[in-house]
Design a protein around this motif. Structure first.
Motif, mmCIF file in Angstrom:
data_model
loop_
_atom_site.group_PDB
_atom_site.id
_atom_site.type_symbol
_atom_site.label_atom_id
_atom_site.label_comp_id
_atom_site.label_asym_id
_atom_site.label_seq_id
_atom_site.Cartn_x
_atom_site.Cartn_y
_atom_site.Cartn_z
ATOM 1 N N UNK B 169 0.843 -1.179 0.000
ATOM 2 C CA UNK B 169 0.000 0.000 0.000
ATOM 3 C C UNK B 169 0.893 1.249 0.000
ATOM 4 N N UNK B 170 0.879 2.017 -1.091
ATOM 5 C CA UNK B 170 1.788 3.182 -1.153
ATOM 6 C C UNK B 170 1.529 4.200 -0.044
ATOM 7 N N UNK B 171 0.273 4.268 0.444
ATOM 8 C CA UNK B 171 -0.038 5.212 1.529
ATOM 9 C C UNK B 171 0.736 4.871 2.806
ATOM 10 N N UNK B 172 1.013 3.582 2.989
ATOM 11 C CA UNK B 172 1.789 3.173 4.160
ATOM 12 C C UNK B 172 3.203 3.751 4.085
ATOM 13 N N UNK B 173 3.757 3.772 2.882
ATOM 14 C CA UNK B 173 5.098 4.340 2.721
ATOM 15 C C UNK B 173 5.086 5.858 2.901
ATOM 16 N N UNK B 174 4.040 6.494 2.399
ATOM 17 C CA UNK B 174 3.931 7.951 2.586
ATOM 18 C C UNK B 174 3.803 8.281 4.072
ATOM 19 N N UNK B 175 2.971 7.497 4.775
ATOM 20 C CA UNK B 175 2.812 7.732 6.213
ATOM 21 C C UNK B 175 4.144 7.542 6.935
ATOM 22 N N UNK B 176 4.886 6.517 6.555
ATOM 23 C CA UNK B 176 6.187 6.259 7.194
ATOM 24 C C UNK B 176 7.136 7.427 6.966
ATOM 25 N N UNK B 177 7.093 7.947 5.752
ATOM 26 C CA UNK B 177 7.964 9.078 5.410
ATOM 27 C C UNK B 177 7.576 10.322 6.220
ATOM 28 N N UNK B 178 6.279 10.589 6.283
ATOM 29 C CA UNK B 178 5.798 11.747 7.057
ATOM 30 C C UNK B 178 6.156 11.621 8.532
ATOM 31 N N UNK B 179 6.123 10.391 9.036
ATOM 32 C CA UNK B 179 6.363 10.182 10.463
ATOM 33 C C UNK B 179 7.851 10.142 10.811
ATOM 34 N N UNK B 180 8.707 10.018 9.781
ATOM 35 C CA UNK B 180 10.137 10.028 10.058
ATOM 36 C C UNK B 180 10.741 8.646 10.292
#
Lengths: 434, 434
Positions: B169-180
């Motif tokens: 799920x690409x959103x999971x990667x975006x969330x990980x990136x946003x969270x640091x």
């Protein structure tokens, strides 16, 4: 002989790794027995607890004598010499004063959208305290477990302590009284943990169980975890002393031995910047061992698990200390505060040569229930926080929901959680229809 | 059909007890399999993780492709529509702002004896975050686990997420990136937990592991507990809504369904002061179920575990709520703050009708990882405190040791811990000899 290592030596890293990974304890696998005991107590309540106490503690009880009466407690207290009573009272006062500062604070604020956010802390409704019988029945541990619970505001604190053959340490009762324990039961083992977790006709269930115990108690705590909260399962005790040459070798020897005397599996390590000081401490340990009451415990602990490590400088000492993540860390150096500030992983730090670890065991104020076996990397000693829990709070206004609701709708949709999104949509529609 | 109860009815107490003790989940016993997987990863490292990923996720990896590259993350991020990216960013900002207030404070003071006491908080050195694959792969959970760790100051945060057949799920990667998040590995199951706890050639070990998972993941977390810290093992989700008649039945129905749609084992309970309002909500639930995308999940949850309880007054409602100790509690009443103040056991409270629980799942700010299965009686939701640990500090002066040392000597003697006492005695003797 303890291990002597020098951080400058070629084989040091390998030897240090061996020291770090040494398995100091083989817990017997008692899980099947414990599962049976817990099932028995859940099925038969008081009757099971009474039968098991007869079997393991050779003590005949009835539902009416499970609990130690106020009269028994007062009679025991009357036997305790004034000096010991006063020492316990001083310890209780200091532990209470320290832990009173740990009470967490509630919070509430209004954010830029107009939403009110915050949290509130509340104590658990009932806590259970396990106190071992026999040799390891320490009144100081009663204070260290019970006082944080009472400072947290726990309204009901029930204690269990086995009394094999009916023998009980009166100091344990005095400590319980000083700490404000509400109920005391003369039971122990896995059956006592089961009674606290699930309740019986006589013993009401609790929400959280703390306190040390043998392999049966530890296995029972693991099994009831989830039904109730538990504290950490403690392993054998450890001390690390970092000392420069400007110390009395005998003092450091006694500090190392005060861990070693707890348990043959305890570990005492000295890190020093002066190899000959290390040798002098090791010699002082041997000398003290000759006459020590508990030399049959302290001797094997020191010889099997003790270590003296010589390092070129204090920076190396702190780096090694963080890899050990010691339960107790003594800093006997010229600038203990400065060195302490560089330590990241330790349960408790004792700063300077006037602070022997034993002060922390009894009267310093901080808790002596501390993370063992390198778990100071991720956990803390017992505290008021172990007896409270936090409820988070959120209150939206219509304006706040208008501001942040659409993002919730978007995320709910992307997670395919339709009702989540609709619960926001329905409210926003009302606002927009006005 | 959900259960309909009335607190005034004769059989109510028994029926409520049945509701409280209903077992909603039968976890398969996968412990033996998990023990083998962990042993395999400990013995063979990357090779074991790669073999197990081939077996369970049908995905061929090499040590070089275990980790998801920066390029892959950026490519995934580029696919995510702007609206979803913005919603995640808003959620991340609000979660960060809320959790920033949770950072605990250090303390240091000098007491009346001249002793310096205190404590210091430090972050764990490395944390691991488990993110499920497939249906339950929620970007919001990535934010809720990762942001508290980063707010706590954890320098290294490693995430694992299985990608069965390579699907992610690409959103999971975006969330990980946003969270640091610092490192992401495309692995899952017990093998991922073992890799995080013990490390492999490619994955450095962590000190704490959090995040939800299936029965294998939960069993693996239980097994590595002690070697590393873990968060709570979560059960199926729950919501309790306390609502008076002055609410839109459809809103309340949607709030109940937003738990029910998570899992067939989820539980949704309404307590109301108005029996006919309760009926209206139940009717609204059935109506919404007709068209809901996830009705095959939400339907069984509501019918098997749902309940509508009518009470004579709000005092009865709060008393029942505290016995349930709900994970999520919505207070849709005229004075939600006043009622909320009377609640003792709840993971999170949502105050007033403009605060649907779904707001808390995504963008409210508080954490959505909350205690389930009545464990709000003794535990709290995920927070910054889960990623820090406390070191206690004590520094005696000679005067302080003179004041409290004798009590320590007395207690050491009464506990037959001779070296403890002597470590104090030796120092006091020096002071007295001048």
């Amino acid at each position: 002989m303890p291990v002597f290592l020098n951080a400058r030596d070629a084989g040091f890293e390998e030897a240090f790794q061996t020291l770090l990974s040494a398995k100091r304890e083989d817990s017997p696998d008692v899980d099947a027995t414990v599962a049976q005991i817990i099932a028995d107590v859940r099925a038969r309540g008081d009757a099971a607890v009474i039968d098991l106490t007869q079997k393991f503690d050779r003590l005949s009880l009835t539902p009416a004598t499970l609990r130690i009466s106020e009269d028994d407690i007062n009679a025991a207290a009357a036997q305790v010499p004034q000096q010991e009573h006063a020492a316990l009272a001083l310890a209780a006062d200091r532990i209470r004063a320290y832990h009173a500062r740990q009470r967490p604070t509630d919070a509430e604020w209004v954010d830029e959208t107009g939403a009110t956010l915050g949290w509130r802390w509340t104590p658990v409704a009932a806590a259970g305290l396990y106190v071992p019988g026999g040799l390891a029945s320490y009144p100081s541990s009663v204070l260290m477990n019970a006082i944080p619970a009472k400072v947290a505001g726990v309204p009901r604190l029930a204690m269990v302590v086995p009394t094999p053959d009916g023998v009980l340490n009166p100091l344990v009762l005095v400590a319980a009284k000083l700490a404000g324990v509400d109920e005391i039961y003369r039971i122990g083992g896995a059956q006592a943990i089961a009674a606290l977790a699930y309740g019986t006709e006589t013993i009401a269930p609790v929400d959280k169980i703390t306190g040390p115990g043998n392999a049966f108690v530890a296995a029972a705590k693991r099994r009831v975890f989830g039904k109730v909260g538990i504290d950490m399962i403690a392993g054998p005790s450890e001390i690390l002393v970092i000392a420069d040459a400007d110390n009395d070798p005998d003092w450091i020897a006694l500090d190392l031995l005060s861990q070693a005397e707890h348990d043959e599996s305890a570990q005492s390590i000295l890190i020093t910047t002066d190899a000959s000081f290390g040798q002098a401490v090791a010699k002082a340990v041997e000398k003290r061992l000759e006459t020590m009451q508990r030399r049959v415990i302290a001797g094997p602990s020191w010889r099997d698990f003790g270590a003296v490590i010589t390092v070129p400088d204090l920076e190396t000492a702190t780096a090694l200390s963080d890899r050990i993540a010691p339960e107790h860390l003594e800093l006997c150096v010229a600038d203990p505060d400065g060195l302490g500030a560089q330590i990241t992983h330790a349960g408790a730090i004792f700063l300077g040569q006037w602070t022997p670890e034993a002060i922390g065991d009894y009267v310093g104020g901080p808790n002596h229930v501390l993370p063992t076996a390198r778990s100071a990397r991720f956990s803390s000693g017992l505290s008021v926080l172990d007896f409270v829990k936090r409820t988070t709070l959120a209150r939206m206004t219509p304006e706040a929901l208008r501001a942040i609701g659409p993002a919730a709708e978007t995320l709910a949709t992307s997670e395919s959680l339709e009702a989540h999104g609709l619960s926001v949509t329905a409210r926003l529609r009302k606002l927009n229809d006005g």
